[in-house]
Design an enzyme around this catalytic site. Sequence first.
Site, mmCIF file in Angstrom:
data_model
loop_
_atom_site.group_PDB
_atom_site.id
_atom_site.type_symbol
_atom_site.label_atom_id
_atom_site.label_comp_id
_atom_site.label_asym_id
_atom_site.label_seq_id
_atom_site.Cartn_x
_atom_site.Cartn_y
_atom_site.Cartn_z
ATOM 1 C CG ASP A 1 -2.052 0.964 1.132
ATOM 2 O OD1 ASP A 1 -2.054 1.754 0.173
ATOM 3 O OD2 ASP A 1 -2.932 0.940 1.998
ATOM 4 C CG ASP A 2 -0.169 4.638 0.073
ATOM 5 O OD1 ASP A 2 -0.973 4.184 -0.751
ATOM 6 O OD2 ASP A 2 -0.491 5.434 0.983
ATOM 7 C CB CYS B 1 -6.504 2.579 -1.270
ATOM 8 S SG CYS B 1 -5.045 3.185 -0.421
ATOM 9 N NE ARG C 1 -5.738 -1.167 -1.627
ATOM 10 C CZ ARG C 1 -4.757 -1.821 -1.024
ATOM 11 N NH1 ARG C 1 -4.922 -3.085 -0.659
ATOM 12 N NH2 ARG C 1 -3.610 -1.242 -0.762
ATOM 13 C CE LYS D 1 -6.154 0.052 2.014
ATOM 14 N NZ LYS D 1 -5.376 1.298 2.006
ATOM 15 C CG HIS E 1 -9.860 0.621 1.113
ATOM 16 N ND1 HIS E 1 -8.904 1.605 0.995
ATOM 17 C CD2 HIS E 1 -10.974 1.239 1.617
ATOM 18 C CE1 HIS E 1 -9.418 2.759 1.395
ATOM 19 N NE2 HIS E 1 -10.665 2.558 1.783
ATOM 20 C CB SER F 1 -6.727 3.314 4.809
ATOM 21 O OG SER F 1 -6.840 3.234 3.410
ATOM 22 C CG HIS G 1 -1.954 3.891 3.840
ATOM 23 N ND1 HIS G 1 -2.330 4.660 4.921
ATOM 24 C CD2 HIS G 1 -2.817 4.210 2.835
ATOM 25 C CE1 HIS G 1 -3.370 5.403 4.568
ATOM 26 N NE2 HIS G 1 -3.684 5.163 3.313
ATOM 27 C CG ASP H 1 -2.363 0.777 -3.047
ATOM 28 O OD1 ASP H 1 -1.171 1.102 -2.864
ATOM 29 O OD2 ASP H 1 -3.298 1.238 -2.364
ATOM 30 C CG ASN H 2 -1.734 4.280 -4.086
ATOM 31 O OD1 ASN H 2 -2.748 3.780 -3.589
ATOM 32 N ND2 ASN H 2 -0.814 4.868 -3.354
ATOM 33 C CE LYS I 1 -2.886 7.472 -1.088
ATOM 34 N NZ LYS I 1 -2.909 6.858 0.247
HETATM 35 MG MG MG Z 1 -2.688 2.985 -1.389
#
Ligand code: MG
Length: 470
Positions: free
Chosen positions: A40-41, A80, A84, A136, A138, A161, A237, A289-290, A310
């Site tokens: 994540d991130d 996010c 996803r 996660k 989301h 998150s 994240h 994811d980003n 992001k």
């Molecule tokens: Mg993310």
Amino acid sequence: MSFKINLFLSVILLPVLLVNSCKNSPESSTQPNIVIIFCDDLGYGDLGTFGHPTIRTPNLDQMAEEGQKWTNFYVGASVCTPSRAALITGRLPIRNGMCGNRRVLFPNSIGGLQKSEITIAEALKTSGYATACVGKWHLGHLPEYLPTNHGFDSYFGIPYSNDMDLERTEDWVNHDHAMKERKYQFYNVPLMRDREIIERPAVQTTITKRYTEESVKFIRENKENPFFLYLAHNLPHIPLYTSEAFQDTSLRGLYGDVIEEIDWSVGQVLETLRNEGLAENTMVVFTSDNGPWLVFDQHGGSAGLLREGKGTTWEGGMREPTIFWWPGMINPGVVADMGSTMDLFPTACKLAGADFPADRIMDGVDLSPSLFNEGEGLRKTMFYYRRTELYAVRKDMYKAHFITESAYAGDDNLMHHNPPLLFHLGHDPSEKYNIAEDHPEIIADIMLEVERHQSELVIPESQLDRKKSE
Ligand code: MG
């Protein structure tokens, strides 16, 4: 070369070539296991193997050495939830309702991934796979949207998150303070097993470790049958937390500690696959994811030489450090072909012999030609959406931006471009030099792609804009 020598080489070499090509053919392997490790991130520049000078990632470096490092691999959105949704359904969020004015789902959301969507897990289940989601989600935290209602046999994780459900109690100062003091209690996020909340607030200092243990257990328990594991870390994240073993160990500070624990986790997963004799029948994909959450300064990652992070449709927001690993099946190397998380769905279906949805427009392509050196990559375009609007399009090496906007600054930073900005991502990976004036023909060609794409778009109700009335 004489005819005799030619004949000799053909007779001697042909069987060797056949053996080699059989060895590398996915058809010769029956129903491989599929593992997707999703961060994540995580920024494009945050791994040792992608050039980070101080974060140590020996397991990911080795994974890349043994597998393929993809340098042009994209996600379906720069935040996010829509990202996803793109991975799980193989479709752009604009098609599955998982984008809107609110950019992600929040604890007061009442929307989520619709039952009418088909997930990778559901597709693989038709082919007899055991499926687990760890980490996660989301894509909706209400019961009807949880992983166990979308093709996963089991779920263990935080459903959104890790910075949500913020408790601004008297001792709340800011995120920095919460991280420095290792106080996860400010974030009253639930930890769930299947549909039950088993811990609240989730103890985030041990979350990466526990996701890893859960994943290792799932692999061991399913070694006799094909399985699909979707391991989606909540980190890096913010807020950033690590278990004690990784505290204050990285030269890159807390952010580095977190990445080095994720690297350890990857090592545990790969070691388990090796020890259980599953390595040569398992494809593992590592990505995120980003891009990095740059507004958090040193607590955010780095997109390396890519622009921005992001929340934006610049390359730093949507291109991710990606590694494919499958010993004996994937030829090691660096792959510059375009790929996307949306391509994992059709690729997984092909490998598993699973049904691929034929009743809807899918946005993924099969990655096999690039993975198994069978020919040219099939992905030629990438659409960069923000909310429900198309901001940019990449076709081959060229990327046109119709709209640009900084990550979160609001409308004053929003700019429409006509003609669009045009960059050559090969010559100019940092998107610095606009060459629109020199290439009207490239822009015209990209505009045709946009027309084709938009002519078949049917936009459903936004699930992200559905929330509890205040
Ligand atoms: Mg993310």
